[in-house]
Each structure stands twice: as C-alpha cells, then as structure tokens.
Design a protein around this motif. Structure first.
Motif, PDB file in Angstrom:
ATOM      1  N   GLU A  65       0.829  -1.209   0.000  1.00  0.00           N
ATOM      2  CA  GLU A  65       0.000   0.000   0.000  1.00  0.00           C
ATOM      3  C   GLU A  65       0.859   1.254   0.000  1.00  0.00           C
ATOM      4  O   GLU A  65       1.974   1.250   0.514  1.00  0.00           O
ATOM      5  CB  GLU A  65      -0.855   0.060   1.258  1.00  0.00           C
ATOM      6  CG  GLU A  65      -1.814  -1.067   1.445  1.00  0.00           C
ATOM      7  CD  GLU A  65      -2.511  -0.940   2.774  1.00  0.00           C
ATOM      8  OE1 GLU A  65      -3.698  -0.578   2.769  1.00  0.00           O
ATOM      9  OE2 GLU A  65      -1.879  -1.186   3.817  1.00  0.00           O
ATOM     10  N   SER A  67       0.380   5.931  -0.691  1.00  0.00           N
ATOM     11  CA  SER A  67      -0.365   7.081  -1.195  1.00  0.00           C
ATOM     12  C   SER A  67       0.656   8.024  -1.797  1.00  0.00           C
ATOM     13  O   SER A  67       1.843   7.987  -1.452  1.00  0.00           O
ATOM     14  CB  SER A  67      -1.160   7.764  -0.078  1.00  0.00           C
ATOM     15  OG  SER A  67      -0.285   8.248   0.923  1.00  0.00           O
ATOM     16  N   ALA A  85      -3.975  13.415  -6.166  1.00  0.00           N
ATOM     17  CA  ALA A  85      -3.614  12.657  -4.970  1.00  0.00           C
ATOM     18  C   ALA A  85      -4.291  11.293  -5.062  1.00  0.00           C
ATOM     19  O   ALA A  85      -5.498  11.220  -5.329  1.00  0.00           O
ATOM     20  CB  ALA A  85      -4.061  13.393  -3.717  1.00  0.00           C
ATOM     21  N   SER A  87      -4.393   6.896  -3.734  1.00  0.00           N
ATOM     22  CA  SER A  87      -4.020   5.781  -2.875  1.00  0.00           C
ATOM     23  C   SER A  87      -3.739   4.597  -3.789  1.00  0.00           C
ATOM     24  O   SER A  87      -4.442   4.393  -4.778  1.00  0.00           O
ATOM     25  CB  SER A  87      -5.161   5.401  -1.924  1.00  0.00           C
ATOM     26  OG  SER A  87      -5.364   6.391  -0.954  1.00  0.00           O
ATOM     27  N   HIS A 113      -8.656   7.690  -6.200  1.00  0.00           N
ATOM     28  CA  HIS A 113      -8.393   9.051  -5.748  1.00  0.00           C
ATOM     29  C   HIS A 113      -8.381   9.070  -4.226  1.00  0.00           C
ATOM     30  O   HIS A 113      -9.243   8.478  -3.581  1.00  0.00           O
ATOM     31  CB  HIS A 113      -9.447  10.008  -6.308  1.00  0.00           C
ATOM     32  CG  HIS A 113      -9.317  10.207  -7.780  1.00  0.00           C
ATOM     33  ND1 HIS A 113      -8.416  11.086  -8.336  1.00  0.00           N
ATOM     34  CD2 HIS A 113      -9.947   9.617  -8.819  1.00  0.00           C
ATOM     35  CE1 HIS A 113      -8.515  11.043  -9.649  1.00  0.00           C
ATOM     36  NE2 HIS A 113      -9.435  10.155  -9.975  1.00  0.00           N
ATOM     37  N   LYS A 114      -7.378   9.723  -3.655  1.00  0.00           N
ATOM     38  CA  LYS A 114      -7.244   9.792  -2.192  1.00  0.00           C
ATOM     39  C   LYS A 114      -8.357  10.663  -1.633  1.00  0.00           C
ATOM     40  O   LYS A 114      -8.547  11.794  -2.086  1.00  0.00           O
ATOM     41  CB  LYS A 114      -5.877  10.385  -1.823  1.00  0.00           C
ATOM     42  CG  LYS A 114      -5.641  10.485  -0.308  1.00  0.00           C
ATOM     43  CD  LYS A 114      -4.304  11.110   0.005  1.00  0.00           C
ATOM     44  CE  LYS A 114      -4.319  12.579   0.248  1.00  0.00           C
ATOM     45  NZ  LYS A 114      -5.249  13.118   1.200  1.00  0.00           N
ATOM     46  N   THR A 116      -9.931  13.394   0.409  1.00  0.00           N
ATOM     47  CA  THR A 116      -9.281  14.618   0.881  1.00  0.00           C
ATOM     48  C   THR A 116      -9.194  14.697   2.402  1.00  0.00           C
ATOM     49  O   THR A 116      -8.289  15.324   2.938  1.00  0.00           O
ATOM     50  CB  THR A 116     -10.013  15.867   0.350  1.00  0.00           C
ATOM     51  OG1 THR A 116     -11.388  15.784   0.726  1.00  0.00           O
ATOM     52  CG2 THR A 116      -9.897  15.967  -1.153  1.00  0.00           C
ATOM     53  N   TRP A 120      -1.834  11.650   4.158  1.00  0.00           N
ATOM     54  CA  TRP A 120      -1.083  10.709   3.316  1.00  0.00           C
ATOM     55  C   TRP A 120      -0.911   9.378   4.041  1.00  0.00           C
ATOM     56  O   TRP A 120      -1.076   8.306   3.452  1.00  0.00           O
ATOM     57  CB  TRP A 120       0.284  11.281   2.945  1.00  0.00           C
ATOM     58  CG  TRP A 120       0.232  12.475   2.057  1.00  0.00           C
ATOM     59  CD1 TRP A 120       0.597  13.754   2.384  1.00  0.00           C
ATOM     60  CD2 TRP A 120      -0.209  12.528   0.696  1.00  0.00           C
ATOM     61  NE1 TRP A 120       0.404  14.589   1.297  1.00  0.00           N
ATOM     62  CE2 TRP A 120      -0.083  13.865   0.250  1.00  0.00           C
ATOM     63  CE3 TRP A 120      -0.707  11.574  -0.200  1.00  0.00           C
ATOM     64  CZ2 TRP A 120      -0.419  14.266  -1.039  1.00  0.00           C
ATOM     65  CZ3 TRP A 120      -1.044  11.975  -1.484  1.00  0.00           C
ATOM     66  CH2 TRP A 120      -0.901  13.301  -1.894  1.00  0.00           C
ATOM     67  N   ALA A 123      -4.214   7.466   4.233  1.00  0.00           N
ATOM     68  CA  ALA A 123      -4.606   6.991   2.901  1.00  0.00           C
ATOM     69  C   ALA A 123      -3.735   5.841   2.416  1.00  0.00           C
ATOM     70  O   ALA A 123      -4.117   5.114   1.504  1.00  0.00           O
ATOM     71  CB  ALA A 123      -4.544   8.139   1.901  1.00  0.00           C
ATOM     72  N   SER A 124      -2.580   5.665   3.032  1.00  0.00           N
ATOM     73  CA  SER A 124      -1.691   4.578   2.617  1.00  0.00           C
ATOM     74  C   SER A 124      -1.849   3.329   3.474  1.00  0.00           C
ATOM     75  O   SER A 124      -1.177   2.332   3.221  1.00  0.00           O
ATOM     76  CB  SER A 124      -0.231   5.039   2.685  1.00  0.00           C
ATOM     77  OG  SER A 124       0.171   5.183   4.029  1.00  0.00           O
ATOM     78  N   TRP A 127      -6.267   0.148   3.040  1.00  0.00           N
ATOM     79  CA  TRP A 127      -6.824  -0.699   1.983  1.00  0.00           C
ATOM     80  C   TRP A 127      -6.603  -2.181   2.209  1.00  0.00           C
ATOM     81  O   TRP A 127      -7.482  -2.998   1.918  1.00  0.00           O
ATOM     82  CB  TRP A 127      -6.265  -0.251   0.632  1.00  0.00           C
ATOM     83  CG  TRP A 127      -6.611   1.174   0.394  1.00  0.00           C
ATOM     84  CD1 TRP A 127      -5.770   2.254   0.504  1.00  0.00           C
ATOM     85  CD2 TRP A 127      -7.896   1.705   0.082  1.00  0.00           C
ATOM     86  NE1 TRP A 127      -6.467   3.409   0.257  1.00  0.00           N
ATOM     87  CE2 TRP A 127      -7.769   3.106   0.000  1.00  0.00           C
ATOM     88  CE3 TRP A 127      -9.145   1.126  -0.141  1.00  0.00           C
ATOM     89  CZ2 TRP A 127      -8.843   3.931  -0.301  1.00  0.00           C
ATOM     90  CZ3 TRP A 127     -10.210   1.958  -0.449  1.00  0.00           C
ATOM     91  CH2 TRP A 127     -10.048   3.350  -0.514  1.00  0.00           C
TER      92      TRP A 127
END
Length: 133
Positions: A65, A67, A85, A87, A113-114, A116, A120, A123-124, A127
C-alpha cells in the motif's frame, strides 16, 4: 532514478536494500506516482520470508500500500491526471509493483483518488485491511 527497497534473498528486515533503478515512462495503462507514504503490513513481512501465498521473484520489490501524487500517466489512462492525490491499492504482483519506493509506475487499475479528509499516512494504510475483510 527511483529509490526502491528490494530484497535479493529471502529473510528478515536485514535483507532489504535500497536500490536505485531507472524509472521508465509509464506504459499505456500505467500511472507514475511520487510516493508520499507507505503502509506496513504483516503480508509484506510474510512475503519477504517466503511465507505468503505469492512467491517472490528475486530481486523483489515489497510493499502492498501507498499514497502519493501522480507525476504522469500512460496514453490510455483517462481517470487520473498529473497532480492528483491517489491511494495505491494492493497490486496483484508484489514482486513487480511493491510500494517501498520514492517513485513508481503502477497500472491505473490499482489506484483510487485519495479522500481529501485522509492524511497521506491514513490513505496509505487502510486498503489491505479492507480487502482482507
């Protein structure tokens, strides 16, 4: 040149080495991403130790994973643009698309799309658990 952590033999964290690799332009279905943060997963460790469902092809990348920000896109990519931005979702070939890097190319199908409202780091790291569940 991209800085990429890879391993050339199986084992613990001591087998990781920082390699500098030529980063080609993205293929027609790929996106080039500047990595801002990576997620760390048990699967990454299992993969490096040859205890995971996928076997490493040495030398191997690692990392499921991340971002980051889109640098450029391949000719057939329409849903992402430079500056977006994103992921990076867990890819289907960890040896080839491992995320422990400062820049990387990855098929657009493994990007979203990350959101908002997520940092960071957040978002990383969300998942793999989602896909596992």
């Amino acid at each position: 040149m991209a800085n990429v952590y890879r391993f050339h033999r199986l084992g613990g964290p001591d087998v990781l080495q920082l390699d500098q690799l030529v980063l080609s332009a993205p293929a027609e279905d790929e996106v080039q991403v500047k990595v801002k943060a990576i997620g760390l997963n048990r699967a990454d460790i299992m993969f490096r130790n040859d205890e995971y469902i996928q076997k490493a092809v040495l030398p191997s990348r690692v990392g499921y994973e991340a971002s980051g920000e889109v640098i450029c896109v391949g000719a057939n990519v329409t849903q992402f643009s430079p500056g977006d931005a994103v992921s990076i979702l867990p890819p289907d070939d960890l040896s080839r698309y491992g995320t422990y890097a400062d820049e990387m190319n990855i098929p657009a199908q493994f990007l979203v799309h990350k959101p908002t409202e997520l940092s960071w780091e957040e978002a990383s790291s969300v998942w793999m658990q989602y896909l596992t569940a």
